[in-house]
Design a protein around this motif. Sequence first.
Motif, PDB file in Angstrom:
ATOM      1  N   ARG A  14      -3.393  -3.780   8.363  1.00  0.00           N
ATOM      2  CA  ARG A  14      -2.177  -3.195   7.816  1.00  0.00           C
ATOM      3  C   ARG A  14      -0.970  -3.788   8.547  1.00  0.00           C
ATOM      4  O   ARG A  14      -0.903  -3.723   9.773  1.00  0.00           O
ATOM      5  CB  ARG A  14      -2.158  -1.678   7.978  1.00  0.00           C
ATOM      6  N   GLU A  74       0.811  -1.209   0.000  1.00  0.00           N
ATOM      7  CA  GLU A  74       0.000   0.000   0.000  1.00  0.00           C
ATOM      8  C   GLU A  74       0.849   1.266   0.000  1.00  0.00           C
ATOM      9  O   GLU A  74       0.506   2.250  -0.670  1.00  0.00           O
ATOM     10  CB  GLU A  74      -0.920  -0.001   1.217  1.00  0.00           C
ATOM     11  N   HIS A 116      -1.175  -3.876   2.864  1.00  0.00           N
ATOM     12  CA  HIS A 116      -2.623  -3.963   3.093  1.00  0.00           C
ATOM     13  C   HIS A 116      -3.038  -5.420   2.962  1.00  0.00           C
ATOM     14  O   HIS A 116      -3.089  -5.968   1.862  1.00  0.00           O
ATOM     15  CB  HIS A 116      -3.358  -3.093   2.076  1.00  0.00           C
ATOM     16  N   VAL A 151       4.170  -0.455   4.166  1.00  0.00           N
ATOM     17  CA  VAL A 151       2.844  -0.818   4.668  1.00  0.00           C
ATOM     18  C   VAL A 151       2.217  -1.818   3.698  1.00  0.00           C
ATOM     19  O   VAL A 151       2.105  -1.547   2.496  1.00  0.00           O
ATOM     20  CB  VAL A 151       1.935   0.419   4.819  1.00  0.00           C
TER      21      VAL A 151
END
Length: 393
Positions: A226, A210, A220, A218
Amino acid sequence: MAIERTWTAFAVSTVSALVAAVVVTALVTLIVRAAGRRRRWPNALVRRSRIPFRIFLLVVLLWIGVDLTIPVGDYQPVVDQLFLIATIALGAWLVCSLAMFLEDVALARYTIDRPDNRIARRLRTQVLILRRLGMAVVIVLAIGAILLTFPGAQAVGTSVLASAGLVSIIAGLAAQSTLSNVFAGMQIAFSDAVRVDDVVIVEAEWGRIEEITLTYVVVHLWDDRRLVLPSTYFTSQPFQNWTRRNSELLGAVEFDLDWRVTPHEMRAELDRILARTDLWDGRVSVLQVTDAVGGYVRIRILVTAVDAPTLFDLRCFVREEMIVWLHRESPQSLPRNRVRIVEDEPDITRRAPRDDTRGHEASGLFHGDVGAEGRASLFTGPIQTSRIEPDER
């Protein structure tokens, strides 16, 4: 001609600077939009930099007006320093807004909402990293410039520069982890190992990239969680990237069925199932018997899809439709556990009891062989006796 330094002149210059800032901002906006009437970048430039440019221009004009009209006093150096600090900070804000505008222009041509978006995702990752790195450099330089506006900081600067070697070593040791993450983030941006919107498997979790920063990434996850990982994770740990070169994937659906299953009928049903869905991309459709041991026959179905989410839905669809078909058309193929029930049988492994009365020698007088047993029978048979008559006495 000398300008009168009165509070009235100061008020007039302040109002004039405000009006001039608004007029200049409006003129610049009209010129920019007229220059690129049929393009999208002028609107992006105005949206990103209108407010910081207007405030920066207003502060500069006010600084000029105040410096020319404010009455002379001891407070004038303080006012000049405040305007200088504000100008540096607003200039850094304006430069950062221009960096964000350049990012929008660079990414406008490469969108990731298309099937084959590998190049777009790579460029997006690199542009994001460069923009964050550039903004970090601008902010650090702005803070340094603001600190140098103070007279005490200039005197300290000489001694700091003299001991720069020692300070750099100490800072390097203290920020080793942070710096390693920064360099790892830059390596991720230009090594093309992982990009924004890539589908990855990390820490036994499935998800999409992400966000990529200079220090962390990060992910997803599929269930909207997360997972935040340091940038060094992707340069030092193995991970799966399902969209490294392309997004097409191959998936398997397996069944453990009875030995009476008919693979050719299942293969024909698989063709009918795939013909009814748009999830299948038409590349691979295979049904094979991969194992047949114990009480089951293992059937493996291989299908392909354009990307990982579509492949997951396709595997679920094929599995569900095939189960319905097995119940309806081929119930004999359903797995069964067979148990054989028998009556009690004599244990043939049980031996007759040993005759421990026999000796352990190979032969003897009355035991051990046939002759010895014959001799023994002479002593164990009926005893013959003779009758003595009375007159024979």
